[in-house]
Design a protein around this motif. Sequence first.
Motif: not given
Length: 313
Positions: A178-180, A202-206, A224-227
């Motif tokens: 979820r972080y970079d 990176f910067n992705e969350d399950l 970051i962008d919520g997509s």
Amino acid sequence: MSKEIKHKELIIIGGGPAGLTAAIYASRAKLDMLLIEDQIVGGQVRNSYTIENYPGFKSISGSDLADVMQQQAEELGAEIDEFDMIEKVNFSDDEKIIETSSYIYKADSVIIATGATPRKLPIPNEEKFSGKGIHYCAVCDGAMYEGKVVGVVGGGNSALEEALFLTKFASKVYMIRRYDYFKGEKTTIDEVMNHPKIEVLFNEDLVNVDGEDFMQKAIIKNTIDGSEKVMDMDAIFGFIGTEPKTAHFKEFIELTPTGNIKTDELMRTKVHGVFAAGDVREKEYRQITTAVADGTIAALQAEKVIVEKKKSK
């Protein structure tokens, strides 16, 4: 039927590295002791495929290290009761009572070394797909996914090491972070980043998983962008930290907001004669070496309590 009551000078609760080390020291001190473990002796260390930072072993599997520790303790005379569940305890300065499914024990001193369990993934379908695509031990369950696509959630050493282990079976391993950045050792991070089978997100969350009888899809959200996007995955392995196993003790022992046991540098809790060692207690670093150190100190301090009690009689 009423349970048989047994007296022990020392009861060690938990059979991981901290508990086994305490058992080794207690046995050498000729204490009348018992180690109680509700599962297989060894604790979380058994889930480590390879250990390369424990002094004396250039490389050893977690299960082998646990076996060596257990064998050493038993050869010194340690009594170990495996697969005996603790039902309740009652601790005070004057009396320590531990009731298991088999016996009621009264002890002069107690060392709590129950460790921690993996924290579950905070997603809606965690329970539905637990064991059917959602897992928390790559060593235990990784072989189920030979040639499959899997994901690993987490950013510490455990997650990094498990991702590397999973490359032995999976055709592709996604690291969902979820972080970079990662929080692990640089050598391990470099190995992950350069592995041809691993792709880091990176910067992705399950946020959830889906499927029919077994997991088939992972829903990933950009932090970051919520997509959101849906990715084909056969399994997710979660390594987002642990939760201390302290439910039985919270009424008697002071805990932190995260549930860890508060101790001083001598492993002493607020109850005289009750100590805590290993991952279950509040501390900065949780390594096998620090657990072993905790177990050593706890056993030496417990011996002092037991000797003092004998003198006072």
